[in-house]
Design an enzyme around this catalytic site. Structure first.
Site, short mmCIF file in Angstrom:
data_model
loop_
_atom_site.label_atom_id
_atom_site.label_comp_id
_atom_site.label_asym_id
_atom_site.label_seq_id
_atom_site.Cartn_x
_atom_site.Cartn_y
_atom_site.Cartn_z
N TYR A 30 1.56 9.52 3.66
CA TYR A 30 0.12 9.51 3.43
C TYR A 30 -0.27 10.57 2.40
CZ TYR A 30 -0.09 6.71 7.71
OH TYR A 30 0.07 5.74 8.65
N ASN B 21 -5.84 -2.28 5.85
CA ASN B 21 -5.26 -3.27 4.94
C ASN B 21 -5.20 -4.65 5.59
OD1 ASN B 21 -3.64 -4.69 3.07
ND2 ASN B 21 -1.75 -3.84 3.96
N CYS C 135 1.92 -1.85 3.45
CA CYS C 135 1.59 -0.65 4.21
C CYS C 135 2.75 -0.22 5.10
CB CYS C 135 0.32 -0.85 5.03
SG CYS C 135 0.34 -2.28 6.12
N HIS C 136 3.72 -1.11 5.34
CA HIS C 136 4.88 -0.73 6.14
C HIS C 136 5.77 0.28 5.43
CE1 HIS C 136 6.32 -4.15 3.68
NE2 HIS C 136 7.49 -3.54 3.72
N GLU D 125 14.33 -4.67 3.28
CA GLU D 125 14.14 -4.28 1.88
C GLU D 125 15.14 -3.23 1.42
OE1 GLU D 125 9.28 -5.01 1.94
OE2 GLU D 125 10.07 -2.96 1.86
#
Length: 209
Positions: A104, A127, A135-136, A162
């Site tokens: 953040y 979001n 946002c993950h 990912e």
């Protein structure tokens, strides 16, 4: 306003996508459909959702992502409501590289608001378009996964998918169905720290909906 909804099976449960026929307006999980409906009303007022398979080719894109064609999400047009600040944060989320994470505080610094990490967390948590607006990929300052409205198991799966934690040679295993059914219910797509109401920007965001 009429919008179109499609329900896409995935290794982490049903994915819901909402589209106006051109852009992606919302993405959430099947066990959070009520939350998505609240966000659609917040962003667009009174609206109806009409079932449609593959609106704007978005099902194809989401299925390609789960098949490890990550570039399939890159040029998806996203259209949302939200405040100018929220939109700035969401745009920055899309700039987080595949396989990377940020915090953040780092996100706040990138948009020129280094002292507003809590306000950035609030925008991240509001979001309406998960996965595509990733946002993950936002984690705690100490490296902890922290909360995620779809559940920590889903967040971990997405990051591993990912390659954020491990450079995988094969896809991560699907989440067990009993875990999907017991994922923690939350009001936002991403959870976030309580707002610091001494921060004027945080005050603005709590009322500017």
């Amino acid at each position: 306003m009429e919008l179109f909804i499609d329900r896409i099976p995935s290794p982490i449960g049903t994915v819901l996508i909402v589209s106006d026929g051109t852009a992606l307006n919302g993405l959430d999980f099947g066990d959070h459909e009520d939350r998505m409906m609240r966000l659609m009303r917040l962003h667009y007022g009174a609206c109806t959702l009409k079932p449609m398979r593959n609106p704007a080719g978005l099902r194809d894109r989401i299925e390609a992502y789960f098949a490890r064609d990550f570039a399939a999400l890159d040029d998806i047009i996203v259209q949302t409501g939200g405040t100018p600040f929220q939109k700035e944060v969401w745009a920055e989320l899309r700039r987080i590289p595949l396989g990377a994470t940020t915090t953040y505080g780092e996100l706040a610094a990138k948009i020129g608001r280094p002292k507003s990490s809590r306000a950035v967390g609030m925008a991240n948590g509001s979001n309406p378009v998960g996965i595509v607006v990733p946002c993950h990929r936002v984690i705690g300052a100490g490296g902890a996964l922290t909360g995620y409205g779809g559940g920590i198991d889903r967040k971990r799966w997405l990051l591993e998918h990912e390659g954020a934690h491990l450079r995988l040679h094969s896809p991560p295993a699907p989440i067990a169905e009993h875990l999907i059914c017991n994922l923690r219910q939350t009001e936002e797509l991403c959870t976030f720290p309580n707002p610091d109401l001494s921060d004027p920007l945080s005050k603005d965001l709590t009322h500017e909906q």
